[in-house]
Design a protein around this motif. Sequence first.
Motif, PDB file in Angstrom:
ATOM      1  N   GLU A 102     -19.010 -31.098 -26.314  1.00 48.33           N
ATOM      2  CA  GLU A 102     -19.012 -29.658 -26.554  1.00 48.33           C
ATOM      3  C   GLU A 102     -20.412 -29.158 -26.879  1.00 48.33           C
ATOM      4  N   ARG A 103     -21.124 -29.940 -27.678  1.00 48.92           N
ATOM      5  CA  ARG A 103     -22.490 -29.531 -28.025  1.00 48.92           C
ATOM      6  C   ARG A 103     -23.369 -29.480 -26.782  1.00 48.92           C
ATOM      7  N   VAL A 108     -15.356 -32.570 -38.483  1.00 45.57           N
ATOM      8  CA  VAL A 108     -14.629 -31.974 -37.364  1.00 45.57           C
ATOM      9  C   VAL A 108     -13.461 -32.862 -36.950  1.00 45.57           C
ATOM     10  N   TRP A 143     -19.785 -22.744 -35.112  1.00 45.49           N
ATOM     11  CA  TRP A 143     -18.514 -23.445 -34.934  1.00 45.49           C
ATOM     12  C   TRP A 143     -17.440 -22.648 -35.661  1.00 45.49           C
ATOM     13  N   VAL A 202     -16.862 -34.004 -29.496  1.00 43.59           N
ATOM     14  CA  VAL A 202     -17.774 -33.089 -30.187  1.00 43.59           C
ATOM     15  C   VAL A 202     -19.135 -33.062 -29.499  1.00 43.59           C
ATOM     16  N   LYS A 210     -10.968 -25.481 -32.410  1.00 37.25           N
ATOM     17  CA  LYS A 210     -12.267 -24.816 -32.291  1.00 37.25           C
ATOM     18  C   LYS A 210     -12.115 -23.721 -31.242  1.00 37.25           C
TER      19      LYS A 210
END
Length: 224
Positions: A204-205, A113, A144, A201, A123
């Motif tokens: 976001e998760r 990513v 994703w 990342v 994204k």
Amino acid sequence: MSAATAMPMPQTAGPRVQPAAGSLAALSPARGVEPLATVARPTQVRSSPTTGVLSNHDCPLFLRKTFHMIDTCDPQVASWSEDDETFVVRNPDVFEKSIIPQFFKHSKFSSFVRQLNFYGFRKIKYTDTIRIDHKLEAETANFWKFHHENFRRGRPDLLIQIKRHGGKEKGKENGVQVPAASGGSPEKVENVKGVKSEVAVLRERIAVMTKSIDDLTAIVQKMA
């Protein structure tokens, strides 16, 4: 004249002797005869849109590998979207453990990513419907979806237009401010950018998981 006396036979022209190859007579056309055109027309070879995608060295290797990886991946794991302008990773765990190591020396989805971020990929939301579909959002919570205007199915010729973001200018990646390259070595700046991207990342998760938990909690409360 007696019958035994032989009648003279008419003289006939003997076989025409062809000039030897390479002689001036062979190269010069006969007088009064138009030479025939013998120049062959070049053959045009038409190639398919994906021909040579892995051998186009003018394009970064990461983009060539990613294009081929999505093109050949199991659709249950990752594939192009229906609009042919985005691609979706549906199973990040399998993608990380089984697919990425086939093309790259690492097996980290976050590193993959991060590289996409460096090349300007964004994204985006998998679903963008007016009515909220809790079931669909729960099923696609871990999906994703990535977009770049020059990364499209069947168009590897556009890959050469994708440029890697330099480290000498300030910019943002997934909302994280990236420092300029001045004041540190390129290796340190690259490491800092990588750490910040991985943090983004993870954020976001966490946001996706939190939203999924809230949605499930709301569904349970309605059923109670």
